[in-house]
Enzyme design. Sequence first.
Site, mmCIF file in Angstrom:
data_model
loop_
_atom_site.group_PDB
_atom_site.id
_atom_site.type_symbol
_atom_site.label_atom_id
_atom_site.label_comp_id
_atom_site.label_asym_id
_atom_site.label_seq_id
_atom_site.Cartn_x
_atom_site.Cartn_y
_atom_site.Cartn_z
ATOM 1 N N GLY A 91 -13.898 -1.585 -22.441
ATOM 2 C CA GLY A 91 -14.369 -2.632 -21.531
ATOM 3 C C GLY A 91 -14.365 -2.226 -20.081
ATOM 4 O O GLY A 91 -14.628 -3.042 -19.208
ATOM 5 N N SER A 92 -14.101 -0.958 -19.771
ATOM 6 C CA SER A 92 -14.033 -0.537 -18.369
ATOM 7 C C SER A 92 -15.429 -0.302 -17.812
ATOM 8 O O SER A 92 -16.260 0.326 -18.446
ATOM 9 C CB SER A 92 -13.216 0.752 -18.255
ATOM 10 O OG SER A 92 -13.751 1.752 -19.099
ATOM 11 N N ASP A 93 -15.691 -0.835 -16.623
ATOM 12 C CA ASP A 93 -16.973 -0.608 -15.967
ATOM 13 C C ASP A 93 -16.746 -0.512 -14.468
ATOM 14 O O ASP A 93 -15.607 -0.504 -14.000
ATOM 15 C CB ASP A 93 -17.990 -1.698 -16.349
ATOM 16 C CG ASP A 93 -17.573 -3.082 -15.889
ATOM 17 O OD1 ASP A 93 -17.205 -3.231 -14.705
ATOM 18 O OD2 ASP A 93 -17.626 -4.014 -16.706
ATOM 19 N N TYR A 146 -8.814 -8.148 -22.224
ATOM 20 C CA TYR A 146 -9.667 -9.177 -22.825
ATOM 21 C C TYR A 146 -8.817 -10.348 -23.310
ATOM 22 O O TYR A 146 -7.854 -10.170 -24.058
ATOM 23 C CB TYR A 146 -10.465 -8.579 -23.983
ATOM 24 C CG TYR A 146 -11.674 -7.785 -23.543
ATOM 25 C CD1 TYR A 146 -11.953 -7.547 -22.198
ATOM 26 C CD2 TYR A 146 -12.568 -7.298 -24.485
ATOM 27 C CE1 TYR A 146 -13.076 -6.839 -21.815
ATOM 28 C CE2 TYR A 146 -13.697 -6.589 -24.115
ATOM 29 C CZ TYR A 146 -13.956 -6.349 -22.776
ATOM 30 O OH TYR A 146 -15.075 -5.656 -22.411
ATOM 31 N N LYS A 156 -26.277 1.036 -24.607
ATOM 32 C CA LYS A 156 -26.169 0.678 -23.186
ATOM 33 C C LYS A 156 -25.031 1.452 -22.563
ATOM 34 O O LYS A 156 -23.950 1.570 -23.149
ATOM 35 C CB LYS A 156 -25.937 -0.823 -23.040
ATOM 36 C CG LYS A 156 -26.073 -1.311 -21.613
ATOM 37 C CD LYS A 156 -26.154 -2.833 -21.559
ATOM 38 C CE LYS A 156 -24.808 -3.489 -21.773
ATOM 39 N NZ LYS A 156 -24.915 -4.952 -21.837
ATOM 40 N N LYS A 167 -22.614 1.975 -18.998
ATOM 41 C CA LYS A 167 -22.151 1.432 -17.727
ATOM 42 C C LYS A 167 -22.443 2.448 -16.630
ATOM 43 O O LYS A 167 -22.198 3.657 -16.811
ATOM 44 C CB LYS A 167 -20.649 1.157 -17.791
ATOM 45 C CG LYS A 167 -20.263 0.161 -18.867
ATOM 46 C CD LYS A 167 -20.796 -1.227 -18.552
ATOM 47 C CE LYS A 167 -20.399 -2.227 -19.622
ATOM 48 N NZ LYS A 167 -20.818 -3.593 -19.254
ATOM 49 N N ASP A 220 -26.099 -0.643 -17.085
ATOM 50 C CA ASP A 220 -25.449 -1.877 -16.646
ATOM 51 C C ASP A 220 -24.568 -1.569 -15.440
ATOM 52 O O ASP A 220 -23.605 -0.816 -15.553
ATOM 53 C CB ASP A 220 -24.601 -2.423 -17.805
ATOM 54 C CG ASP A 220 -23.923 -3.740 -17.494
ATOM 55 O OD1 ASP A 220 -24.020 -4.212 -16.339
ATOM 56 O OD2 ASP A 220 -23.294 -4.299 -18.408
ATOM 57 N N GLU A 229 -29.161 -3.736 -15.808
ATOM 58 C CA GLU A 229 -28.433 -4.996 -15.998
ATOM 59 C C GLU A 229 -27.489 -5.254 -14.832
ATOM 60 O O GLU A 229 -26.813 -4.339 -14.366
ATOM 61 C CB GLU A 229 -27.641 -4.875 -17.306
ATOM 62 C CG GLU A 229 -26.799 -6.086 -17.649
ATOM 63 C CD GLU A 229 -26.261 -6.002 -19.077
ATOM 64 O OE1 GLU A 229 -26.949 -5.400 -19.939
ATOM 65 O OE2 GLU A 229 -25.162 -6.519 -19.325
ATOM 66 N N GLU A 286 -24.968 -12.918 -17.827
ATOM 67 C CA GLU A 286 -23.636 -13.166 -18.373
ATOM 68 C C GLU A 286 -22.733 -13.872 -17.370
ATOM 69 O O GLU A 286 -21.769 -14.531 -17.756
ATOM 70 C CB GLU A 286 -22.987 -11.865 -18.857
ATOM 71 C CG GLU A 286 -22.588 -10.929 -17.743
ATOM 72 C CD GLU A 286 -21.914 -9.663 -18.267
ATOM 73 O OE1 GLU A 286 -22.644 -8.729 -18.615
ATOM 74 O OE2 GLU A 286 -20.680 -9.622 -18.324
ATOM 75 N N ASP A 344 -24.895 -16.167 -22.329
ATOM 76 C CA ASP A 344 -23.477 -15.952 -22.621
ATOM 77 C C ASP A 344 -22.897 -17.227 -23.234
ATOM 78 O O ASP A 344 -23.143 -18.327 -22.732
ATOM 79 C CB ASP A 344 -22.739 -15.599 -21.332
ATOM 80 C CG ASP A 344 -21.283 -15.258 -21.584
ATOM 81 O OD1 ASP A 344 -20.955 -14.066 -21.608
ATOM 82 O OD2 ASP A 344 -20.472 -16.195 -21.773
ATOM 83 N N HIS A 394 -25.682 -11.633 -24.023
ATOM 84 C CA HIS A 394 -24.488 -10.868 -23.718
ATOM 85 C C HIS A 394 -23.442 -11.146 -24.789
ATOM 86 O O HIS A 394 -23.259 -12.289 -25.210
ATOM 87 C CB HIS A 394 -23.939 -11.299 -22.348
ATOM 88 C CG HIS A 394 -22.589 -10.739 -22.033
ATOM 89 N ND1 HIS A 394 -21.451 -11.532 -21.932
ATOM 90 C CD2 HIS A 394 -22.191 -9.477 -21.794
ATOM 91 C CE1 HIS A 394 -20.427 -10.758 -21.631
ATOM 92 N NE2 HIS A 394 -20.833 -9.516 -21.548
ATOM 93 N N ALA A 395 -22.740 -10.085 -25.218
ATOM 94 C CA ALA A 395 -21.637 -10.314 -26.155
ATOM 95 C C ALA A 395 -20.585 -9.239 -25.931
ATOM 96 O O ALA A 395 -20.583 -8.568 -24.901
ATOM 97 C CB ALA A 395 -22.131 -10.354 -27.585
ATOM 98 N N GLY A 396 -19.685 -9.107 -26.876
ATOM 99 C CA GLY A 396 -18.521 -8.254 -26.667
ATOM 100 C C GLY A 396 -17.332 -9.152 -26.354
ATOM 101 O O GLY A 396 -17.207 -10.240 -26.907
#
Lengths: 425, 425
Positions: B22-24, B32, B218, B220, B248, B274, B301, B324, B351-353
Amino acid sequence: MARIVALHTHDVRFPTSRTLDGSDAMNPDPDYSAAYLRLVTDAADGLEGHGFVFTIGRGNDVQVAALRALEGHLLGRDVDALLADLGGVWRELVHDSQLRWLGPEKGIMHMAIGAAVTALWDLRAKREGKPLWQLLSSLSPEEIVDLVDFRYLTDALTRDEALDILRAAQPGRAEREARLLSEGYPAYTTTPGWLGYDDAKLARLCREAVADGFGQIKLKVGADLDEDVRRLRIAREVCGPDVRIAVDANQRWDVGDAIRWLERLRPFDIAWIEEPTSPDDILGHAAIARAVAPIPVATGEHGANRVLFKQMLQANALSVLQLDATRVGGVNENIAILLLAAKFGVRVCPHAGGVGLCEAVQHLAMFDYVAVSGTAEDRMIEFVDHLHEHFVTPVDVHDGRYFAPKAPGAGTEMHASSLAEYAHG
Amino acid sequence: MARIVALHTHDVRFPTSRTLDGSDAMNPDPDYSAAYLRLVTDAADGLEGHGFVFTIGRGNDVQVAALRALEGHLLGRDVDALLADLGGVWRELVHDSQLRWLGPEKGIMHMAIGAAVTALWDLRAKREGKPLWQLLSSLSPEEIVDLVDFRYLTDALTRDEALDILRAAQPGRAEREARLLSEGYPAYTTTPGWLGYDDAKLARLCREAVADGFGQIKLKVGADLDEDVRRLRIAREVCGPDVRIAVDANQRWDVGDAIRWLERLRPFDIAWIEEPTSPDDILGHAAIARAVAPIPVATGEHGANRVLFKQMLQANALSVLQLDATRVGGVNENIAILLLAAKFGVRVCPHAGGVGLCEAVQHLAMFDYVAVSGTAEDRMIEFVDHLHEHFVTPVDVHDGRYFAPKAPGAGTEMHASSLAEYAHG
């Protein structure tokens, strides 16, 4: 070295719904409230920094919880270091990626950060023995732009452009500061205009407003068109042709409604139409502004952040920018918004009333006059005569003007007795 | 008569920052999390309604406090009456004037209302023995528009226009429903693309994504341009020319940055860019979209509400709308957004995750396919292979597709053991 040793929070609620003070087309029964923060240090001076978010009742406890969520950032911190870099503090809080997710930069979390930032400014102003407006007005252009986060603004306002604006206003600073101290800053009053008041009370309060020297009043509209026309007629008759009358729909309309409604209100020489629709609707405000011209469109008290204001200005969606002391990220973000308004040449007429909004926002308008826009022409701060007695340094409004505060601080400190007496739950 | 007898809330946090999942560029170390709500009734069926807001860690407690603030509206209420008028419930919660002040219609309070509304839909779907997508797809056009609040939308979409859209999609409903059950709905994967992964892991995950049948991945971007070019080159080499690669930026850039950055990334055949800048910046996205065309701009999102999406569409600011499940006011407001997208002919790629966003949002995309837009062409739902094991009805994704859920409910229910094991504090 002094440290922040406590964040005390208070859920303060005034039962204003009992008297319909503050009633409008969207908010029939507000209980004016504050989610209130006190920053306590272990310094020998005993000074505290106070800040708050204005709310209208239910949910004030959630807003208080958001204040508490900032403990991890502030507790134990070196006071001198924090106060020396309030631009850095703003960035640290607003760009905490986990907290940011909860907005981003909007709503409860963002307003909580604003209250904390303003509490730090209150502490700094008290330590320096100056009212906030004078403290801000004493900073150099470079110090002021360091307070501003230009992220997301640079397509409309760069740091260099902001410096140019501030440097252009440097020459007259001393003269304008002196004028504020002697003559004050113009005010207008919303006291007559709440929707819940009957005709006799409306007429009496309009008469009193004129007698008190206000050059503009404001009426709430938007619930019933025939009623609005009737009330506007009463107000216009009592006030005469020379007092300006603004109207405020408090977000009640869709775009088409606003345009149709204004056709009926237009004959009453409307000073501005305030919040005609959703505060998020930049394109909607722009469409309304085009359709109702030359009636000015005013908005801003619910504008979530500087990105919203940037676009409102880019789209010519407003011609009166209503700065609010507790809606955005505190003093720093409001400086960004003042700079944007100056860049676009749009007048700022701050939103006030509520709990302590008059006390807080006057500092920003006066700073703008001294050091940013350099003008008070056609500008005025809203005034509502409610709840001032709960503040340690209540506003001094007479002869239709705000007289510049002289006490140190940001104006945000409430009496301990009020915090106790109106503590909720 | 059954009543709601309890609102149980849970502060659930997964320590995802330990592995940089989840790092961007904006969120270096998310944990999370979910602010989770269980609506308990005294009905004999023992069914509960579950909903949640996805967050990334700190402040999840504030989001939980906002869920608790809805007790006054929901506790003791007649379950049948609530579930029979979920459009009315939405309006009651969103237009509670005191709670509304805390947004309005954005941020923590609005997301809390969304979770409560979705929990009610979960309960209704369980009672009717249907997965949410099938329940929604079984409603008449008139029933669907009754769920939507058209306030602030009518300059772009009226109730009658929405009815026309829904009626036009009626003929093929049964066929599309059958196709979803047999063939599923397209997915794309973000699993390879997190910024914290090293090159070997990136290449391995790209290979696995292609082998797993995904037609789009996708990556980041946004922290370092040279690094982004390097990582894109690796991904393009591994994936070959036929797999689409979206990028993104997670809001990292100003408008000018985005345009400059995209010039360097353009040679890699970008499927979309994105969140190039602030999610509030409608005019900024529009400027970027014009400059980087034909690269599509995707966002959503962090879009706070239907008013934001309306303007994004009016301004041609996005060509991929990223719905979202937990950012706006729940199922009802997402139906409004789906109708807006259909009106403007813009594709929706949700958007998901996160925590449970895949489980929740698939129902909305599938409902859109069956009953609103009537097409899945060029559309896909994001997929990230994280944390599904904590859900009672985890997504069924294989061969690059989401297979339609068959279990009753909205997909939002977590295992009691997960709620307990990952309870915070």
